[in-house]
Design an enzyme around this catalytic site. Structure first.
Site, PDB file in Angstrom:
ATOM      1  N   THR A  60     -44.018   6.305  12.454  1.00 30.10           N
ATOM      2  CA  THR A  60     -42.756   6.278  13.187  1.00 30.10           C
ATOM      3  C   THR A  60     -43.231   6.975  14.714  1.00 30.10           C
ATOM      4  O   THR A  60     -44.245   6.863  14.832  1.00 30.10           O
ATOM      5  CB  THR A  60     -41.875   7.339  12.612  1.00 30.10           C
ATOM      6  OG1 THR A  60     -40.661   7.491  13.274  1.00 30.10           O
ATOM      7  CG2 THR A  60     -42.349   8.574  12.375  1.00 30.10           C
ATOM      8  N   LYS A  64     -46.057   3.595  17.060  1.00 35.33           N
ATOM      9  CA  LYS A  64     -45.740   2.399  16.255  1.00 35.33           C
ATOM     10  C   LYS A  64     -46.535   1.373  17.102  1.00 35.33           C
ATOM     11  O   LYS A  64     -47.104   0.011  16.575  1.00 35.33           O
ATOM     12  CB  LYS A  64     -44.223   2.099  16.390  1.00 35.33           C
ATOM     13  CG  LYS A  64     -43.562   2.890  15.515  1.00 35.33           C
ATOM     14  CD  LYS A  64     -42.187   2.633  15.697  1.00 35.33           C
ATOM     15  CE  LYS A  64     -41.179   3.331  14.430  1.00 35.33           C
ATOM     16  NZ  LYS A  64     -39.867   2.992  14.553  1.00 35.33           N
ATOM     17  N   ASN A  85     -44.031  -0.841  11.952  1.00 34.74           N
ATOM     18  CA  ASN A  85     -43.520   0.358  11.582  1.00 34.74           C
ATOM     19  C   ASN A  85     -43.596   0.726  10.050  1.00 34.74           C
ATOM     20  O   ASN A  85     -43.168   1.818   9.530  1.00 34.74           O
ATOM     21  CB  ASN A  85     -41.675   0.257  11.846  1.00 34.74           C
ATOM     22  CG  ASN A  85     -41.194  -0.631  10.902  1.00 34.74           C
ATOM     23  OD1 ASN A  85     -41.621  -1.646  10.774  1.00 34.74           O
ATOM     24  ND2 ASN A  85     -40.161  -0.112  10.239  1.00 34.74           N
ATOM     25  N   ASP A 100     -37.995  -2.908  11.830  1.00 38.70           N
ATOM     26  CA  ASP A 100     -37.308  -1.919  12.489  1.00 38.70           C
ATOM     27  C   ASP A 100     -35.911  -2.543  12.958  1.00 38.70           C
ATOM     28  O   ASP A 100     -34.746  -2.064  12.907  1.00 38.70           O
ATOM     29  CB  ASP A 100     -37.671  -1.118  13.722  1.00 38.70           C
ATOM     30  CG  ASP A 100     -38.282   0.233  13.651  1.00 38.70           C
ATOM     31  OD1 ASP A 100     -38.303   0.821  12.568  1.00 38.70           O
ATOM     32  OD2 ASP A 100     -39.427   0.436  14.264  1.00 38.70           O
ATOM     33  N   GLY A 125     -38.965   2.361  23.376  1.00 40.35           N
ATOM     34  CA  GLY A 125     -40.334   2.560  22.761  1.00 40.35           C
ATOM     35  C   GLY A 125     -40.562   1.665  21.536  1.00 40.35           C
ATOM     36  O   GLY A 125     -40.134   0.632  21.692  1.00 40.35           O
ATOM     37  N   GLY A 126     -41.325   2.255  20.735  1.00 45.27           N
ATOM     38  CA  GLY A 126     -42.004   1.502  19.584  1.00 45.27           C
ATOM     39  C   GLY A 126     -40.691   0.724  18.770  1.00 45.27           C
ATOM     40  O   GLY A 126     -40.884  -0.162  18.346  1.00 45.27           O
ATOM     41  N   ARG A 148     -36.458   5.702  31.470  1.00 44.23           N
ATOM     42  CA  ARG A 148     -37.190   6.647  32.487  1.00 44.23           C
ATOM     43  C   ARG A 148     -38.301   5.915  33.221  1.00 44.23           C
ATOM     44  O   ARG A 148     -38.397   6.009  34.248  1.00 44.23           O
ATOM     45  CB  ARG A 148     -37.538   7.948  31.777  1.00 44.23           C
ATOM     46  CG  ARG A 148     -36.144   8.549  31.341  1.00 44.23           C
ATOM     47  CD  ARG A 148     -36.709   9.865  30.758  1.00 44.23           C
ATOM     48  NE  ARG A 148     -35.874  10.749  30.464  1.00 44.23           N
ATOM     49  CZ  ARG A 148     -35.326  10.865  28.969  1.00 44.23           C
ATOM     50  NH1 ARG A 148     -35.739  10.209  28.177  1.00 44.23           N
ATOM     51  NH2 ARG A 148     -34.173  11.656  28.603  1.00 44.23           N
TER      52      ARG A 148
END
Length: 275
Positions: A60, A64, A85, A100, A125-126, A148
Site C-alpha cells: 500500500t 506501490k 499492489n 486496485d 498516486g500508486g 498537487r
C-alpha cells in the site's frame, strides 16, 4: 503467512478481515501489517519475504511504485499501470500484480455503470494511477486528474491516454477544488479523510451536481466526511470498504486457490470495523 507493507497502516482493517476469512475456510494462515518507514527499509523487508516464509504480500501507500524494481517479475497490469499492489511468491520468486482498479470498478458498478462517465479524480498516486487506467478501460468517457504535483498529474494523464485512448487531462489542486461542469463521477483517491485525523477533502461542493456519483477510497471510517457531505447533497456514494472487499476477494483467490463467497468477506470487514 501473508501481510501488508506500507506507511501508515495502523487504521487499515485488512488484517482483521483476512484473518477472519482464513479462519472461516480453516486455513492455518495469518495476515501481518508491517509499517515500513522508508524505501531503504522497504528493500530490506521485500528481501526478507522468502526467507521468512511468506506466501503473499499486499503493498500500500507510499510503496506501490517503489516496490517494482525489488520484484523478480510483474504481470501485464503492472507493466501497463506502473504500480503493484500485491505480491505472490511462486517457487521463491516475487511476482507483482495490480488489482486496485479492478476492485474499484466492481464496487462502482454496483451503484452506477462506468460507461460514458465523465470522471474527476482527486489524487494520482500508486492506487490512483491504477484506478484511472481501469476506469478508462471500463468505459469512462473522459477523466480529469486533480493533483498537487503537476509533473505527477501530467505523467499519469499521459499514461491513461496511452493505455486506453480515453481523453485524460490534469487540473491543478486548489485550496477549494472546483469540479468541472458536466462531471458525473467524483472520486477521492487521496488519504484525506482517513481515521484518526478525518481531514476534510477541500472540494467546493456548490460545483458538485447532486446527480454526480461520489467515490472514496478510504476504508476507515466507511463513511468519511467527504462521503457524508456528498450523501447530504443527494449524491449516490461508493465507499472504500466495498472496494477493499472486491480487491481482497481477488487477492485471496490468487493466494489460496479458493474462490470465496462475498458474504464471508462482507461479514469479516464489518466485524473488523465494529459495525
Amino acid at each position: 503467512m501473508t501481510g501488508m507493507l506500507g506507511h501508515p497502516v495502523a487504521e487499515n482493517p485488512i488484517d482483521r478481515m483476512f484473518d477472519a476469512v482464513f479462519a472461516h475456510y480453516n486455513l492455518p494462515w495469518q495476515f501481518w501489517k508491517n509499517d515500513i518507514a522508508t524505501e531503504a527499509d522497504l528493500a530490506k523487508a521485500v528481501a526478507a519475504l522468502v526467507p521468512l516464509g511468506y506466501s503473499g504480500m499486499c503493498v500500500t501507500v507510499p510503496y506501490k511504485v517503489a516496490v517494482m524494481p525489488l520484484l523478480d517479475a510483474v504481470d501485464d497490469d503492472v507493466r501497463a499501470i506502473g504500480a503493484a499492489n500485491y505480491i505472490t511468491i511462486e517457487q521463491g520468486r516475487l511476482i507483482g500484480h495490480n488489482n486496485d482498479g479492478k476492485g474499484v470498478v466492481k464496487a462502482i458498478e454496483k451503484v452506477v455503470p462506468l460507461r460514458g462517465q465523465r470522471v474527476v479524480m482527486l489524487g494520482a498516486g500508486g492506487a490512483g494511477r491504477a484506478m484511472a487506467v481501469e476506469l478508462a478501460w471500463a468505459g469512462a468517457a473522459q477523466i480529469t486528474l486533480v493533483t498537487r504535483r503537476e509533473a505527477q498529474g501530467r505523467e499519469v494523464a499521459e499514461l491513461v491516454q496511452r493505455a486506453s485512448g480515453v481523453p485524460c487531462s490534469w487540473q491543478a489542486w486548489q485550496p477549494e477544488v472546483e469540479v468541472p461542469e458536466g462531471t458525473t463521477l467524483l472520486m477521492n483517491a487521496t488519504h484525506l479523510g482517513c481515521a484518526p485525523e478525518l481531514e476534510a477533502v477541500p472540494v467546493r461542493w456548490e460545483t458538485v451536481d447532486p446527480s454526480c456519483a461520489v467515490v472514496d477510497v478510504i476504508t476507515n471510517p466507511r463513511i468519511t466526511p467527504f462521503l457524508a457531505t456528498a450523501r447530504e447533497r443527494g449524491c449516490r456514494i461508493v465507499d472504500g470498504v466495498e472496494m477493499l472487499v472486491q480487491l481482497a476477494m481477488q487477492i485471496f483467490e490468487r493466494w489460496t486457490g479458493i474462490s470465496p463467497e462475498e458474504t464471508v468477506f462482507q461479514r469479516a470487514v464489518a466485524a473488523a470495523l465494529g459495525e
